[in-house]
Design an enzyme around this catalytic site. Sequence first.
Site, short mmCIF file in Angstrom:
data_model
loop_
_atom_site.label_atom_id
_atom_site.label_comp_id
_atom_site.label_asym_id
_atom_site.label_seq_id
_atom_site.Cartn_x
_atom_site.Cartn_y
_atom_site.Cartn_z
N ASN A 117 0.83 -1.21 0.00
CA ASN A 117 0.00 0.00 0.00
C ASN A 117 0.86 1.25 0.00
OD1 ASN A 117 -0.48 1.93 2.52
ND2 ASN A 117 0.22 -0.06 3.31
N PHE A 121 -1.49 8.41 4.27
CA PHE A 121 -2.21 9.07 5.37
C PHE A 121 -3.44 9.84 4.89
CE2 PHE A 121 1.94 9.56 8.07
CZ PHE A 121 1.85 8.24 8.46
N SER A 186 6.01 5.18 8.54
CA SER A 186 5.31 4.87 7.30
C SER A 186 6.21 5.23 6.12
CB SER A 186 4.01 5.68 7.20
OG SER A 186 3.54 5.63 5.87
N ASN A 188 5.17 5.96 3.23
CA ASN A 188 4.37 6.63 2.20
C ASN A 188 4.21 8.13 2.35
OD1 ASN A 188 3.93 4.12 0.95
ND2 ASN A 188 2.38 3.64 2.50
N THR A 189 4.91 8.74 3.31
CA THR A 189 4.99 10.20 3.40
C THR A 189 6.46 10.55 3.19
OG1 THR A 189 3.09 10.39 4.88
CG2 THR A 189 4.68 12.20 4.94
N LYS A 224 6.08 3.86 16.87
CA LYS A 224 6.01 2.72 15.93
C LYS A 224 7.22 2.76 15.00
CE LYS A 224 2.81 0.34 12.84
NZ LYS A 224 1.39 0.26 12.44
N ASN A 253 5.98 -1.46 11.41
CA ASN A 253 5.21 -0.94 10.28
C ASN A 253 5.50 -1.83 9.04
OD1 ASN A 253 3.71 0.91 8.64
ND2 ASN A 253 4.23 2.51 10.10
C1 FMN Z 1 -3.66 -0.33 3.67
C2 FMN Z 1 -2.78 -0.15 4.89
C3 FMN Z 1 -2.78 1.08 5.55
C4 FMN Z 1 -1.97 1.26 6.68
N1 FMN Z 1 -1.98 2.47 7.32
C5 FMN Z 1 -1.22 2.64 8.43
C6 FMN Z 1 -1.24 3.87 9.15
O1 FMN Z 1 -1.99 4.79 8.81
N2 FMN Z 1 -0.42 4.01 10.23
C7 FMN Z 1 0.41 2.98 10.64
O2 FMN Z 1 1.14 3.13 11.62
N3 FMN Z 1 0.42 1.79 10.00
C8 FMN Z 1 -0.37 1.60 8.93
N4 FMN Z 1 -0.36 0.39 8.28
C9 FMN Z 1 0.55 -0.68 8.78
C10 FMN Z 1 -0.17 -1.65 9.71
O3 FMN Z 1 -0.68 -1.00 10.85
C11 FMN Z 1 0.80 -2.76 10.15
O4 FMN Z 1 1.85 -2.19 10.92
C12 FMN Z 1 1.43 -3.50 8.97
O5 FMN Z 1 0.48 -3.67 7.94
C13 FMN Z 1 1.96 -4.88 9.38
O6 FMN Z 1 0.95 -5.70 9.90
P1 FMN Z 1 0.16 -6.80 9.02
O7 FMN Z 1 1.20 -7.67 8.36
O8 FMN Z 1 -0.72 -7.53 10.01
O9 FMN Z 1 -0.64 -6.06 8.02
C14 FMN Z 1 -1.17 0.18 7.16
C15 FMN Z 1 -1.19 -1.05 6.49
C16 FMN Z 1 -1.99 -1.24 5.38
C17 FMN Z 1 -1.99 -2.60 4.70
#
Ligand code: FMN
Length: 368
Positions: A117, A121, A186, A188-189, A224, A253
Site C-alpha cells: 500500500n 495518510f 510509514s 508513504n509520506t 512505531k 510498520n
Molecule cells: C492499507 C494499509 C494502511 C496502513 N496504514 C497505516 C497507518 O496509517 N499508520 C500505521 O502506523 N500503519 C499503517 N499500516 C501498517 C499496519 O498498521 C501494520 O503495521 C502493517 O500492515 C503490518 O501488519 P500486518 O502484516 O498484520 O498487516 C497500514 C497497512 C496497510 C496494509
Amino acid sequence: MSWLYRNTLRPILFSQDAESIHNRTMRMLNWVGRQELRCDAMHSFLGAPELPVELFGLRFPNPIGLAAGMDKNAEALPAWAAMGFGFTELGAATWHAQPGNPQPRVFRAIAEDAIVNRMGFNNLGAETISEKLAEWKRLNRWPKHPVGMNLGKSKITPLDEAAEDYANSFRVLRPHLDFFVVNVSSPNTPNLRQLQDKKALDEIFSALHEVQRGSTRQTPILVKVAPDLSFEALDEILELTGPQNIAGIVATNTTISRPTSQDLAAQKVYSETGGLSGRPLNARSTEVIRHLYRQSKGALPIIGVGGIFDAADAWEKIAAGASLIQVYTGLVYEGPTICRNIVTGLLERLEERGEVHLHKAVGCDARG
Ligand SMILES: Cc1cc2nc3c(=O)[nH]c(=O)nc-3n(C[C@H](O)[C@H](O)[C@H](O)COP(=O)(O)O)c2cc1C
C-alpha cells in the site's frame, strides 16, 4: 469459519478493487456499530474468549488489537470490539485533513498473503476525527476496550515543524483516547522515516509531553518503528525511551524491502511503490521484536505486528517479547473470525504449559 470465509466470501471480495471493497466494508461496519443490538449479534458470532492483559494501567480483555490504517477516521469504532478485538488503534490521523496519494494505492499479492500500500495518510484531520469520537461517546457506543490513536505528520508540514504538527493532533484527540502511537515509520509520506532519528524523535516527544504537562491523567505514548531499521538504529530509539518516558514500541510498520517470488502476479504487486505487509513481513518483524525485548531486558512493553494470521504466528510474536499483538493483513486474508481463532489457540497453548496468564509467555523464547 475461517475456511468458509477463504473459500466463499473472500473470492467475491477479492474480485473487486481493494480500496472500494474496504470502503464498502467500513460503511457496513459503521451501520453495525450504530446499534447495540447489531453489535451484540455480531459479538455472539465473532466475539473472542477472555484472555486479559494489564498494561499501561489499562485492562485489555484479550491481547489482539486492530492495527493502524484499517479505521483511519474512527468510522466503525464500536464494531471492532464486537468482532472480538481486545483493543483498537485508530488513525493515522494528521493535523491537516489530506486526500492521500492518487488511486490505485492498495494491491493484493494473493498467492503470498501480502499487501502493498501507498495510501499516504488519507484522513479527515485530527479535529474532525475528534468530533467523530465525541459523537460515538454521545451515542453511548464507546467500546469496552482500550482505544488508541496512531499519529502521522501532515504532508504539507515541513520536517523541521513535525513536532508541532504531531502536538496539535495530540492536543485535540487526547481527551478521548487511552493511548497514542507516534508513527514515524510509514514509507508513504516523503522523508517521514527520517523522524526515527534520535534528535527528531526527542523533539516530537518533548512537544507531546508539553501538551500534557501538569495534567493529572498522563496518556501513554508509544512509538512505531520500521522493520527496515538496523539494530543500531533501534538501539538509539531505545536510549530515548527512559529519558522521554516512551510507554512502549509498536514493531513493526510495513517494509520497503521485497522478497523474491515465483508468482507472476505477486511480482507485479511487489514492483509497486509502497509498504509491504502480511506473510513476507512476519520473520523480520519477529526479529525486531526479539531484539527490542533483549536489549530492553524485557522492561519495555512491545506491541507486535507484522504477518500474524493465526495463533501460531501470534504465539511466536509473544514468545519473542510482544505483550500485545495487532493484525491488519491477517484480517483481510483470514476474515472476521481471526480474533476468536487466535485467542482460542493462545488459551490452548497456555493450558498445555500449565499457565493461566499470558505475561508468563512474553519473551519466553528471547530470554537466556
Ligand atoms: C492499507 C494499509 C494502511 C496502513 N496504514 C497505516 C497507518 O496509517 N499508520 C500505521 O502506523 N500503519 C499503517 N499500516 C501498517 C499496519 O498498521 C501494520 O503495521 C502493517 O500492515 C503490518 O501488519 P500486518 O502484516 O498484520 O498487516 C497500514 C497497512 C496497510 C496494509
